[in-house]
Design an enzyme around this catalytic site. Structure first.
Site, mmCIF file in Angstrom:
data_model
loop_
_atom_site.group_PDB
_atom_site.id
_atom_site.type_symbol
_atom_site.label_atom_id
_atom_site.label_comp_id
_atom_site.label_asym_id
_atom_site.label_seq_id
_atom_site.Cartn_x
_atom_site.Cartn_y
_atom_site.Cartn_z
ATOM 1 N N GLU A 98 17.653 3.352 26.921
ATOM 2 C CA GLU A 98 17.993 3.830 25.580
ATOM 3 C C GLU A 98 19.502 3.814 25.352
ATOM 4 O O GLU A 98 19.974 3.452 24.271
ATOM 5 C CB GLU A 98 17.441 5.241 25.345
ATOM 6 C CG GLU A 98 15.918 5.337 25.352
ATOM 7 C CD GLU A 98 15.256 4.343 24.414
ATOM 8 O OE1 GLU A 98 15.861 3.972 23.391
ATOM 9 O OE2 GLU A 98 14.131 3.909 24.721
ATOM 10 N N ASP A 123 10.745 -4.061 22.126
ATOM 11 C CA ASP A 123 12.035 -4.665 21.763
ATOM 12 C C ASP A 123 11.897 -6.178 21.688
ATOM 13 O O ASP A 123 12.389 -6.820 20.761
ATOM 14 C CB ASP A 123 13.103 -4.333 22.811
ATOM 15 C CG ASP A 123 13.317 -2.836 22.950
ATOM 16 O OD1 ASP A 123 13.052 -2.121 21.971
ATOM 17 O OD2 ASP A 123 13.756 -2.409 24.030
ATOM 18 N N PRO A 129 0.823 -1.204 0.000
ATOM 19 C CA PRO A 129 0.000 0.000 0.000
ATOM 20 C C PRO A 129 0.859 1.256 0.000
ATOM 21 O O PRO A 129 1.921 1.287 0.616
ATOM 22 C CB PRO A 129 -0.772 -0.082 1.313
ATOM 23 C CG PRO A 129 -0.663 -1.486 1.754
ATOM 24 C CD PRO A 129 0.578 -2.044 1.168
ATOM 25 N N GLY A 130 0.403 2.248 -0.700
ATOM 26 C CA GLY A 130 1.060 3.549 -0.647
ATOM 27 C C GLY A 130 2.306 3.683 -1.491
ATOM 28 O O GLY A 130 3.042 4.642 -1.372
HETATM 29 P P1 ADP Z 1 -1.260 2.856 -3.784
HETATM 30 O O1 ADP Z 1 -2.325 2.945 -4.795
HETATM 31 O O2 ADP Z 1 -0.067 2.060 -4.234
HETATM 32 O O3 ADP Z 1 -1.713 2.395 -2.441
HETATM 33 P P2 ADP Z 1 -1.195 5.666 -4.168
HETATM 34 O O4 ADP Z 1 -0.942 5.700 -5.623
HETATM 35 O O5 ADP Z 1 -2.586 5.899 -3.739
HETATM 36 O O6 ADP Z 1 -0.675 4.325 -3.545
HETATM 37 O O7 ADP Z 1 -0.220 6.699 -3.474
HETATM 38 C C1 ADP Z 1 -0.645 7.586 -2.505
HETATM 39 C C2 ADP Z 1 0.136 8.873 -2.550
HETATM 40 O O8 ADP Z 1 1.501 8.653 -2.184
HETATM 41 C C3 ADP Z 1 0.210 9.469 -3.925
HETATM 42 O O9 ADP Z 1 -0.890 10.271 -4.172
HETATM 43 C C4 ADP Z 1 1.486 10.272 -3.882
HETATM 44 O O10 ADP Z 1 1.275 11.535 -3.306
HETATM 45 C C5 ADP Z 1 2.349 9.471 -2.940
HETATM 46 N N1 ADP Z 1 3.284 8.613 -3.672
HETATM 47 C C6 ADP Z 1 3.341 7.275 -3.613
HETATM 48 N N2 ADP Z 1 4.322 6.797 -4.383
HETATM 49 C C7 ADP Z 1 4.907 7.863 -4.967
HETATM 50 C C8 ADP Z 1 5.982 8.015 -5.891
HETATM 51 N N3 ADP Z 1 6.660 6.973 -6.369
HETATM 52 N N4 ADP Z 1 6.318 9.271 -6.275
HETATM 53 C C9 ADP Z 1 5.641 10.332 -5.795
HETATM 54 N N5 ADP Z 1 4.627 10.241 -4.950
HETATM 55 C C10 ADP Z 1 4.235 9.036 -4.514
HETATM 56 ZN ZN ZN Z 2 14.075 -0.423 23.944
#
Ligand code: ADP
Ligand code: ZN
Ligand code: MG
Length: 609
Positions: free
Chosen positions: A430, A506, A210-211
């Site tokens: 720490e 940990d 994701p992301g």
């Molecule tokens: P996914 O669909 O893989 O879960 P998204 O395409 O929805 O992820 O990404 C979410 C946001 O993260 C994008 O709108 C962008 O702002 C940022 N992002 C993710 N990957 C990149 C990348 N390779 N370059 C620039 N921005 C990114």
């Molecule tokens: Zn610790």
């Protein structure tokens, strides 16, 4: 189960309509009809009938097979009566004498079939005609909106000018871009490919955690190729068109075919593309939608120019039929960014905010190993917010560093109250981590030690930042990591001879590493190169299943325990050897609450007086 489905299948308006129609028919028949034809038929005896004929009150008589119907005039009012048939050859004679007209049919009164038709048939016919019209209106409203930009149709048409994304917006991910470049190229110049006889892949599956920018990437492909782009998410399919998923797939492809060349993007395809063999929850709806999708994908020609992109972060649950050649035959991996990728992504997002000169983007990238593109975008935004909070008009490196910590460890908990004693314990804990790390060769340098509590519940932490990205982790690295993780608890024991709950995280992480060493990475003496765990999602981080006998599982547990115990022993030794330094650094840390790695190393390397 069936019930809910059927209820959902009929749109609510139609349901209302039908109940009103039924009600209207009932009212019509029970209340209005009798009023219209208020000629209730009175049943009389045969003798009454005869005497009525004799007294000259009867006007007309009609015979049926089973009864005699007649009209009776009584004080100027006409009454409809009937009576049973009695064998009476004299009756016609009598009727003739009295001048009564008679026959065998009832012209005014419709027969049973006719009356059912009139009473029920016609209203039903009328209502169903109206109903069909309503339904048609509704479906055209839905269907027409289907591929429109407005409303909730089958798919949103992505309008390139509104939020045009190009490959420039997607940083890193060079391999993925390269694979997709071919498709863009094909959409732009199909002749080039047709000449040679090359067929464009029909479906491309974007796979990754994701992301990482899968959705973004798909939008960028549309932006680059400049063709119509239909985008829909798998979950929308299931939720928006209850009972109509399959039909909607068909419609979607019909439209796409008309608009070819174009791109159809199905986000989160795993919601409709799950393996169909699960015995637990069979979902006919989803299965039909999937089957329709498979059929459609087979149906259209590869060189027509409809290209389907799909995205998922759960490739292992996808139905194998989806992945076979001719469907989603190409997979593009969109992985978590490496150091260079993170730096690039940070730069893309930093372009959108005002930044100080000489911001150390590389440092931030090194601090964020394992972060996704979405997290990095978030970090930049947090930093900008912090800059505003701090009354600055541009983002500085320290804003970025702080926001990395906020994302990783949560915000500082300013009002958390720790007693002096607790603070001392946290500080030593720490420092334990930091000292063990510092004494190792090849371990990542300490960047920062802090004992300011965080909203995530952490009472303090030690941040290590790798100089360079490490992709391969050796057995020695893993051991070193374990020792560092054990350092916290070891310090508690060495200094105070207590064990606190502060080490729980940990312990969890150490156990995870040790277990993976044994079951996945073949780093144990006992089992060697034997995989003891399978499956699991690489991207969502859920563990696979142990694939060994319970006897072996017990041995694994023992091995894990031994590995951690060994690491703990080593960590403790290091700390005992450096007891004095520990005290010195602890005093310093308790005083400042946060110290940098450099301050830490200075004290450590200073020759004790
Ligand atoms: P996914 O669909 O893989 O879960 P998204 O395409 O929805 O992820 O990404 C979410 C946001 O993260 C994008 O709108 C962008 O702002 C940022 N992002 C993710 N990957 C990149 C990348 N390779 N370059 C620039 N921005 C990114
Ligand atoms: Zn610790
Ligand atoms: Mg997405």
């Amino acid at each position: 189960m069936k019930d809910t489905k059927n209820r959902n299948r009929i749109p609510r308006t139609l349901l209302y309509y039908y109940s009103i129609a039924v009600l209207a028919i009932i009212i019509f028949n029970w209340l209005l009809m009798p009023m219209f034809m208020s000629r209730e038929t009175k049943t009389t005896t045969y003798s009454d009938f005869l005497s009525a004929v004799e007294s000259g009150n009867v006007q007309q008589v009609y015979f049926t097979d089973t009864e005699i119907n007649y009209t009776l005039e009584k004080k100027g009012e006409i009454q409809y009566c009937k009576t049973g048939i009695v064998e009476n050859p004299q009756l016609p004679q009598l009727l003739k004498e009295k001048g009564v007209s008679y026959g065998a049919e009832i012209p005014e009164k419709p027969n049973l079939l006719m009356s059912i038709f009139l009473n029920y048939g016609i209203p039903i016919l009328i209502f169903s005609l109206i109903g069909r019209q309503i339904r048609k209106n509704m479906s055209t409203r839905m269907g027409a909106a289907g591929l429109n930009i407005h409303g909730q149709g089958v798919a949103k048409v992505y309008t390139p000018d509104k939020e045009k994304k190009t490959f420039e917006d997607v940083a890193g991910q060079e391999e993925a871009k390269e694979s997709l470049q071919e498709i863009i190229d094909y959409l732009n110049k199909p002749e080039k490919y047709k000449e040679i006889g090359a067929e464009c892949p029909k479906g491309v599956l974007l796979v990754g955690p994701p992301g990482t920018g899968k959705t973004l990437m798909a939008k960028a492909v549309a932006g680059e190729a400049d063709v119509p782009f239909f985008s829909i998410s798998g979950s929308e399919f299931v939720e928006m068109f209850v009972g109509r998923g399959a039909a909607k797939v068909r419609e979607l492809f019909e439209q796409a075919n008309k608009q070819a060349p174009c791109i159809v993007f199905i986000d989160e395809i795993d919601t409709i593309g799950k393996k169909r063999d699960s015995q637990f929850s069979t979902n006919d709806e989803r299965e039909q939608t999937l089957n329709q999708l498979l059929t459609e994908m087979d149906g259209f020609e590869g060189n027509k120019g409809v290209i389907i992109l799909a995205a998922t972060n759960r490739p292992e649950v996808l139905d194998p039929a989806l992945l076979r050649p001719g469907r989603f035959d190409r997979q593009v991996r969109v992985e978590l960014p490496d150091l260079i990728g993170r730096e690039a992504i940070l730069n893309v997002h930093l372009k959108k905010v005002r930044v100080e000169k000489n911001v150390d983007v590389n440092l931030i990238a090194r601090m964020t190993a394992g972060a996704s593109g979405a997290q990095l975008a978030n970090i930049v935004n947090e930093a900008a917010l912090r800059a505003v909070r701090m009354g600055s008009n541009q983002v500085s490196t320290s804003d970025l560093m702080e926001s990395v910590e906020v994302i990783i460890a949560g915000a500082e908990r300013k009002n958390a109250i720790l007693s002096e004693e607790e603070k001392r314990i946290v500080a030593y804990h720490e420092i334990g981590h930091a000292l063990v790390a510092a004494k190792q060769t090849g371990s990542a340098p300490v960047q920062k030690i802090t004992i300011v509590p965080r909203t995530s519940g952490a009472l303090g932490y030690t941040m290590q930042v790798e100089e360079e990205e490490k992709t391969l982790i050796s057995k020695e690295d893993a051991y070193q990591k374990l020792e560092v993780l054990c350092g916290g608890r070891a310090a508690e024991e060495v200094v105070f001879n207590i064990a606190t709950t502060g080490a729980s995280n940990d312990i969890e992480r150490a156990t995870d590493i040790a277990r993976n060493m044994v079951t996945r990475y073949g780093m144990s003496e006992t089992f060697g190169m034997m995989a003891l765990q399978t499956g699991g999602n690489n991207y969502l981080g859920n563990q696979g299943q142990m694939t060994c006998s319970s006897e072996t599982a017990r041995l694994v547990d023992e091995e894990v325990r031994d590995i951690i115990a060994e690491a703990y022993k080593n960590a403790k030794e290091v700390l005992e050897e450096n007891r004095e330094k520990m005290d010195e650094i602890a005093d310093y840390l308790i005083d400042r609450e946060t110290i940098t790695g450099k301050e830490f190393m200075d004290i450590l390397e200073k020759k004790s007086a």
